[in-house]
Design a protein around this motif. Sequence first.
Motif, PDB file in Angstrom:
ATOM      1  N   GLU A 253      35.018  -2.975 -55.261  1.00 35.95           N
ATOM      2  CA  GLU A 253      34.214  -3.843 -54.403  1.00 35.95           C
ATOM      3  C   GLU A 253      34.701  -3.647 -52.972  1.00 35.95           C
ATOM      4  O   GLU A 253      35.837  -3.990 -52.643  1.00 35.95           O
ATOM      5  CB  GLU A 253      34.354  -5.302 -54.823  1.00 35.95           C
ATOM      6  CG  GLU A 253      33.921  -5.593 -56.244  1.00 35.95           C
ATOM      7  CD  GLU A 253      32.418  -5.469 -56.424  1.00 35.95           C
ATOM      8  OE1 GLU A 253      31.683  -5.575 -55.418  1.00 35.95           O
ATOM      9  OE2 GLU A 253      31.979  -5.282 -57.577  1.00 35.95           O
ATOM     10  N   GLU A 254      33.854  -3.076 -52.136  1.00 32.63           N
ATOM     11  CA  GLU A 254      34.280  -2.721 -50.782  1.00 32.63           C
ATOM     12  C   GLU A 254      34.833  -3.929 -50.028  1.00 32.63           C
ATOM     13  O   GLU A 254      35.844  -3.832 -49.324  1.00 32.63           O
ATOM     14  CB  GLU A 254      33.106  -2.102 -50.020  1.00 32.63           C
ATOM     15  CG  GLU A 254      33.501  -1.317 -48.798  1.00 32.63           C
ATOM     16  CD  GLU A 254      32.358  -0.471 -48.293  1.00 32.63           C
ATOM     17  OE1 GLU A 254      32.571   0.738 -48.055  1.00 32.63           O
ATOM     18  OE2 GLU A 254      31.233  -0.995 -48.145  1.00 32.63           O
ATOM     19  N   ARG A 255      34.187  -5.071 -50.177  1.00 32.90           N
ATOM     20  CA  ARG A 255      34.632  -6.263 -49.452  1.00 32.90           C
ATOM     21  C   ARG A 255      35.939  -6.832 -50.004  1.00 32.90           C
ATOM     22  O   ARG A 255      36.590  -7.637 -49.346  1.00 32.90           O
ATOM     23  CB  ARG A 255      33.543  -7.340 -49.501  1.00 32.90           C
ATOM     24  CG  ARG A 255      32.357  -7.041 -48.593  1.00 32.90           C
ATOM     25  CD  ARG A 255      31.396  -8.209 -48.537  1.00 32.90           C
ATOM     26  NE  ARG A 255      30.373  -8.018 -47.514  1.00 32.90           N
ATOM     27  CZ  ARG A 255      29.384  -8.883 -47.266  1.00 32.90           C
ATOM     28  NH1 ARG A 255      29.312 -10.004 -47.977  1.00 32.90           N
ATOM     29  NH2 ARG A 255      28.497  -8.635 -46.329  1.00 32.90           N
ATOM     30  N   VAL A 257      38.576  -5.037 -50.686  1.00 31.35           N
ATOM     31  CA  VAL A 257      39.701  -4.253 -50.168  1.00 31.35           C
ATOM     32  C   VAL A 257      40.167  -4.890 -48.864  1.00 31.35           C
ATOM     33  O   VAL A 257      39.406  -4.954 -47.890  1.00 31.35           O
ATOM     34  CB  VAL A 257      39.307  -2.790 -49.920  1.00 31.35           C
ATOM     35  CG1 VAL A 257      40.496  -2.002 -49.366  1.00 31.35           C
ATOM     36  CG2 VAL A 257      38.774  -2.148 -51.193  1.00 31.35           C
ATOM     37  N   ASP A 273      36.873   5.917 -41.785  1.00 33.15           N
ATOM     38  CA  ASP A 273      36.759   5.073 -42.960  1.00 33.15           C
ATOM     39  C   ASP A 273      38.155   4.537 -43.289  1.00 33.15           C
ATOM     40  O   ASP A 273      39.065   5.324 -43.559  1.00 33.15           O
ATOM     41  CB  ASP A 273      36.222   5.893 -44.138  1.00 33.15           C
ATOM     42  CG  ASP A 273      35.981   5.052 -45.389  1.00 33.15           C
ATOM     43  OD1 ASP A 273      36.477   3.913 -45.447  1.00 33.15           O
ATOM     44  OD2 ASP A 273      35.291   5.543 -46.296  1.00 33.15           O
ATOM     45  N   LEU A 275      39.369   3.428 -45.880  1.00 42.68           N
ATOM     46  CA  LEU A 275      39.832   3.869 -47.194  1.00 42.68           C
ATOM     47  C   LEU A 275      40.485   5.240 -47.144  1.00 42.68           C
ATOM     48  O   LEU A 275      41.190   5.629 -48.083  1.00 42.68           O
ATOM     49  CB  LEU A 275      38.661   3.907 -48.189  1.00 42.68           C
ATOM     50  CG  LEU A 275      37.950   2.591 -48.466  1.00 42.68           C
ATOM     51  CD1 LEU A 275      36.863   2.793 -49.513  1.00 42.68           C
ATOM     52  CD2 LEU A 275      38.924   1.508 -48.914  1.00 42.68           C
ATOM     53  N   ALA A 324      31.949   2.728 -54.627  1.00 47.17           N
ATOM     54  CA  ALA A 324      32.181   1.426 -53.995  1.00 47.17           C
ATOM     55  C   ALA A 324      30.875   0.652 -53.941  1.00 47.17           C
ATOM     56  O   ALA A 324      29.833   1.196 -53.542  1.00 47.17           O
ATOM     57  CB  ALA A 324      32.736   1.599 -52.586  1.00 47.17           C
ATOM     58  N   ARG A 325      30.932  -0.625 -54.339  1.00 49.85           N
ATOM     59  CA  ARG A 325      29.807  -1.525 -54.139  1.00 49.85           C
ATOM     60  C   ARG A 325      29.915  -2.100 -52.736  1.00 49.85           C
ATOM     61  O   ARG A 325      30.929  -2.704 -52.383  1.00 49.85           O
ATOM     62  CB  ARG A 325      29.808  -2.647 -55.172  1.00 49.85           C
ATOM     63  CG  ARG A 325      29.611  -2.173 -56.614  1.00 49.85           C
ATOM     64  CD  ARG A 325      29.326  -3.366 -57.519  1.00 49.85           C
ATOM     65  NE  ARG A 325      29.206  -2.964 -58.921  1.00 49.85           N
ATOM     66  CZ  ARG A 325      30.114  -3.183 -59.844  1.00 49.85           C
ATOM     67  NH1 ARG A 325      31.244  -3.813 -59.528  1.00 49.85           N
ATOM     68  NH2 ARG A 325      29.914  -2.799 -61.094  1.00 49.85           N
ATOM     69  N   THR A 326      28.892  -1.933 -51.939  1.00 47.02           N
ATOM     70  CA  THR A 326      28.937  -2.348 -50.540  1.00 47.02           C
ATOM     71  C   THR A 326      28.549  -3.810 -50.395  1.00 47.02           C
ATOM     72  O   THR A 326      28.010  -4.434 -51.322  1.00 47.02           O
ATOM     73  CB  THR A 326      27.997  -1.488 -49.684  1.00 47.02           C
ATOM     74  OG1 THR A 326      26.634  -1.788 -50.036  1.00 47.02           O
ATOM     75  CG2 THR A 326      28.261  -0.002 -49.929  1.00 47.02           C
ATOM     76  N   THR A 331      25.504   0.877 -53.415  1.00 44.93           N
ATOM     77  CA  THR A 331      26.712   1.589 -53.811  1.00 44.93           C
ATOM     78  C   THR A 331      26.825   2.872 -53.005  1.00 44.93           C
ATOM     79  O   THR A 331      25.827   3.409 -52.516  1.00 44.93           O
ATOM     80  CB  THR A 331      26.710   1.950 -55.311  1.00 44.93           C
ATOM     81  OG1 THR A 331      25.578   2.775 -55.601  1.00 44.93           O
ATOM     82  CG2 THR A 331      26.671   0.702 -56.176  1.00 44.93           C
ATOM     83  N   ARG A 332      28.052   3.356 -52.860  1.00 45.73           N
ATOM     84  CA  ARG A 332      28.287   4.637 -52.214  1.00 45.73           C
ATOM     85  C   ARG A 332      29.423   5.347 -52.932  1.00 45.73           C
ATOM     86  O   ARG A 332      30.320   4.708 -53.502  1.00 45.73           O
ATOM     87  CB  ARG A 332      28.618   4.477 -50.731  1.00 45.73           C
ATOM     88  CG  ARG A 332      29.972   3.841 -50.430  1.00 45.73           C
ATOM     89  CD  ARG A 332      30.216   3.753 -48.937  1.00 45.73           C
ATOM     90  NE  ARG A 332      31.490   3.131 -48.593  1.00 45.73           N
ATOM     91  CZ  ARG A 332      32.604   3.812 -48.327  1.00 45.73           C
ATOM     92  NH1 ARG A 332      32.607   5.143 -48.370  1.00 45.73           N
ATOM     93  NH2 ARG A 332      33.720   3.177 -48.007  1.00 45.73           N
ATOM     94  N   VAL A 334      32.794   7.190 -53.018  1.00 44.33           N
ATOM     95  CA  VAL A 334      34.013   7.318 -52.216  1.00 44.33           C
ATOM     96  C   VAL A 334      34.629   8.659 -52.589  1.00 44.33           C
ATOM     97  O   VAL A 334      35.294   8.778 -53.618  1.00 44.33           O
ATOM     98  CB  VAL A 334      34.990   6.161 -52.488  1.00 44.33           C
ATOM     99  CG1 VAL A 334      36.257   6.321 -51.634  1.00 44.33           C
ATOM    100  CG2 VAL A 334      34.322   4.826 -52.206  1.00 44.33           C
TER     101      VAL A 334
END
Length: 346
Positions: A253-255, A257, A273, A275, A324-326, A331-332, A334
Amino acid sequence: MLGWTCPAPLRDQPRVVMGHGGGGAMSAELVEHVFAPAFGGPALDRLGDSAAVELGGARLAFSTDSFVVRPLFFPGGSIGDLAVNGTVNDLAMRGARAAYLSCGFILEEGVEMEVLGRVAGAMGAAARAAGVEVATGDTKVVEAGHGDGVYINTSAVGLIPAGVDLRPQRVRPGDAVLVSGAVGAHGIAILSVREGMEFGVSVESDCAPLGGLVDAMLAVTPDLHVLRDPTRGGLAASLNEIAAASGTGVVIEERAVPVPEPVAAACAFLGLDPLLVANEGKLVAFVPREHADAVLDAMRAHPLGREAAVIGEAVEDHPGMVVARTGLGGTRVVDMPLGEQLPRIC
């Protein structure tokens, strides 16, 4: 060239470029096609941050690392701190506490003795803080113009506790993915002093020894599946390496992190990025779901894990891929970084 295992130069590069040292896909290709065929054996074939070997009935973790960071001193640390913490952390990712450290200095002719004294002093202080003894070393000097002041190589050895088996092949779908704190500070701290950039708030490196944090996690359960410190290539590289080695997919979950606000602002300004930005005092853990809450509590009770968070899980879908769920609900992918966004960060 005749001894290579691939028929063409790596990514059509007939010469070494900076990207080969960045901890991403180009580094992996260099190891796979050049070094592993030349040196390969059972211990090296596992390709971990440190090797797990048996000697005289004991299980040992053994690792080596070289440090060429520029500048030598930066907010939150120095090349001396990195030379200790980077190597003892590689052992910690096997569950081992480093007992002895070797130190090799490569000095450029003309470097000031005051600078060398500061580096050595920082290294000694870091070793004492990490509980490791510098037991042997070596010094070489190269001509002026053939180095960059000070380069350091360190190796470490330590015992792996009974019942501890940390390796990516143990990851299973359903494992929770935990990170020990906010990511990206080290890379941005280096960039800020190297390029003279200011982001409104000072960003300090997270450089720290992780042995105590790992001990706290193992005290909850020795059944952690894998640990990795996301240095070069950042969190993205570590997750991709684990996904590829385990044959599982990873969803984060991107948020979830944690990213410090100054790091997020600097990355947005520079088009980076978070990440993919290097860390030197963080770890990512894949933990069986039934132990995740207790391990997370233990991490948050430790000074180096106060901002620990569950950021995702291992899944059966898309094996070898990290997604990653944005925050927008999409989704994107990584992906593994090709080289390094910020060279010479360790």
